[in-house]
Design an enzyme around this catalytic site. Structure first.
Site, PDB file in Angstrom:
ATOM      1  N   ASN A  53       0.829  -1.216   0.000  1.00  0.00           N
ATOM      2  CA  ASN A  53       0.000   0.000   0.000  1.00  0.00           C
ATOM      3  C   ASN A  53       0.859   1.260   0.000  1.00  0.00           C
ATOM      4  O   ASN A  53       0.492   2.261  -0.626  1.00  0.00           O
ATOM      5  CB  ASN A  53      -0.964  -0.022   1.187  1.00  0.00           C
ATOM      6  CG  ASN A  53      -2.110  -0.979   0.937  1.00  0.00           C
ATOM      7  OD1 ASN A  53      -2.998  -0.685   0.137  1.00  0.00           O
ATOM      8  ND2 ASN A  53      -2.066  -2.145   1.560  1.00  0.00           N
ATOM      9  N   ILE A  83      -1.090  -1.644  17.945  1.00  0.00           N
ATOM     10  CA  ILE A  83      -2.153  -0.776  18.466  1.00  0.00           C
ATOM     11  C   ILE A  83      -1.549   0.570  18.866  1.00  0.00           C
ATOM     12  O   ILE A  83      -0.476   0.631  19.471  1.00  0.00           O
ATOM     13  CB  ILE A  83      -2.822  -1.466  19.674  1.00  0.00           C
ATOM     14  CG1 ILE A  83      -3.604  -2.674  19.185  1.00  0.00           C
ATOM     15  CG2 ILE A  83      -3.717  -0.496  20.439  1.00  0.00           C
ATOM     16  CD1 ILE A  83      -4.000  -3.643  20.284  1.00  0.00           C
ATOM     17  N   LEU A  84      -2.251   1.647  18.504  1.00  0.00           N
ATOM     18  CA  LEU A  84      -1.810   2.986  18.903  1.00  0.00           C
ATOM     19  C   LEU A  84      -2.731   3.516  19.998  1.00  0.00           C
ATOM     20  O   LEU A  84      -3.952   3.395  19.902  1.00  0.00           O
ATOM     21  CB  LEU A  84      -1.850   3.932  17.702  1.00  0.00           C
ATOM     22  CG  LEU A  84      -0.809   3.681  16.622  1.00  0.00           C
ATOM     23  CD1 LEU A  84      -1.092   4.547  15.402  1.00  0.00           C
ATOM     24  CD2 LEU A  84       0.596   3.939  17.142  1.00  0.00           C
ATOM     25  N   HIS A 133      -8.230  -1.178   6.496  1.00  0.00           N
ATOM     26  CA  HIS A 133      -8.582  -2.500   7.032  1.00  0.00           C
ATOM     27  C   HIS A 133      -9.237  -3.344   5.933  1.00  0.00           C
ATOM     28  O   HIS A 133     -10.108  -2.853   5.212  1.00  0.00           O
ATOM     29  CB  HIS A 133      -9.550  -2.347   8.218  1.00  0.00           C
ATOM     30  CG  HIS A 133      -9.807  -3.655   8.901  1.00  0.00           C
ATOM     31  ND1 HIS A 133      -8.870  -4.260   9.717  1.00  0.00           N
ATOM     32  CD2 HIS A 133     -10.867  -4.501   8.849  1.00  0.00           C
ATOM     33  CE1 HIS A 133      -9.352  -5.406  10.151  1.00  0.00           C
ATOM     34  NE2 HIS A 133     -10.560  -5.580   9.639  1.00  0.00           N
TER      35      HIS A 133
HETATM   36  C1  GRF Z   1      -3.297  -4.612   4.259  1.00  0.00           C
HETATM   37  O1  GRF Z   1      -4.120  -5.643   3.829  1.00  0.00           O
HETATM   38  C2  GRF Z   1      -4.040  -3.832   5.287  1.00  0.00           C
HETATM   39  O2  GRF Z   1      -5.413  -3.857   5.057  1.00  0.00           O
HETATM   40  C3  GRF Z   1      -3.710  -4.562   6.556  1.00  0.00           C
HETATM   41  O3  GRF Z   1      -2.369  -4.962   6.396  1.00  0.00           O
HETATM   42  C4  GRF Z   1      -2.088  -5.145   5.012  1.00  0.00           C
HETATM   43  C5  GRF Z   1      -0.817  -4.431   4.682  1.00  0.00           C
HETATM   44  O4  GRF Z   1      -0.278  -4.779   3.466  1.00  0.00           O
HETATM   45  N1  GRF Z   1      -3.981  -3.710   7.686  1.00  0.00           N
HETATM   46  P1  GRF Z   1       0.982  -4.007   2.879  1.00  0.00           P
HETATM   47  O5  GRF Z   1       2.082  -3.985   3.949  1.00  0.00           O
HETATM   48  O6  GRF Z   1       0.562  -2.620   2.493  1.00  0.00           O
HETATM   49  O7  GRF Z   1       1.418  -4.809   1.689  1.00  0.00           O
END
Ligand code: GRF
Length: 206
Positions: A13, A90-91, A107
């Site tokens: 991401n 967790i924050l 999420h």
């Molecule tokens: C994503 O699926 C996000 O929804 C979850 O952790 C994953 C992270 O993937 N919280 P990346 O590190 O961005 O590849």
């Protein structure tokens, strides 16, 4: 808009943000990537893009102290937005209260279904026909802040976790940059009289 991205793992991401919103002339600029763990692929991706990095872990210490250290590191980068992109820790309010309404999380489900870990496996185990992706304000309740963007993903008969994860990732990689662009354009408003409600202000011509 200056953006700080918090990561813990592969950083796919983060990569979508680097590719979609970080180019010169784009509305956003990723000024810092912070990882909870050293040596993760996300840090390699940041370094390859020339983005400064930091590692702030729990180090066996107390969470509140870690969150204060983390907030100091993030605040020094003067962000308009903090994106939790696969941040797996967790924050507490010690961090979140320092950046009110400026921390968003990603999420892999349609919240409030399947919060917490293993959201995709939980959706498969339940047999839902649709799951999806949520980008939401981060609050102290895990995966509990109000949604900003949500998009459903159909579960196909015969899907396993790998197949469903691949389709969910595709949506994530579109939704996270979109959320950042909306913030950069000042189009995300939290209703002051009902803080659960988020308005996406229509763009010009919409
Ligand atoms: C994503 O699926 C996000 O929804 C979850 O952790 C994953 C992270 O993937 N919280 P990346 O590190 O961005 O590849």
């Amino acid at each position: 808009m200056r953006v700080v991205v918090l990561v813990s793992g592969s950083g796919s991401n983060l990569q979508s943000l680097i590719d979609d919103v970080h180019a010169p002339g784009d509305a956003a600029r990723i000024v810092l990537v912070v990882s909870s763990h050293p040596g993760v692929k996300a840090l390699e991706r940041a370094e390859a893009a020339g983005i400064p990095t930091a590692v702030v872990g729990l180090d066996g210490g107390e969470r509140a102290a870690r969150d204060r250290r983390l907030a100091d590191v993030v605040e020094a980068a003067d962000p308009g937005l903090v994106v939790l992109a696969g941040w797996m820790s967790i924050l507490t309010g010690d961090f979140l209260d320092r950046f009110p309404d400026r921390v968003i999380n990603l999420h892999p489900s349609l919240l409030p279904s399947f919060p917490g870990l293993h959201a995709i496996e939980q959706a498969l185990a339940w047999g839902v026909r649709y799951t999806g992706v949520t980008v939401h304000y981060a609050e102290e309740v895990v995966d509990g802040g109000p949604p900003i963007l949500q998009e459903p993903v159909a579960v196909m008969y015969g899907d396993d976790a790998e197949a469903l994860t691949a389709r969910i990732r595709e949506v994530e990689h579109r939704l996270v940059p979109e959320a950042v662009r909306l913030f950069a354009a000042g189009r995300v408003r939290r209703d002051p009289s009902d803080r659960r409600r988020v308005q996406i202000v229509p763009g010009e011509g919409e």
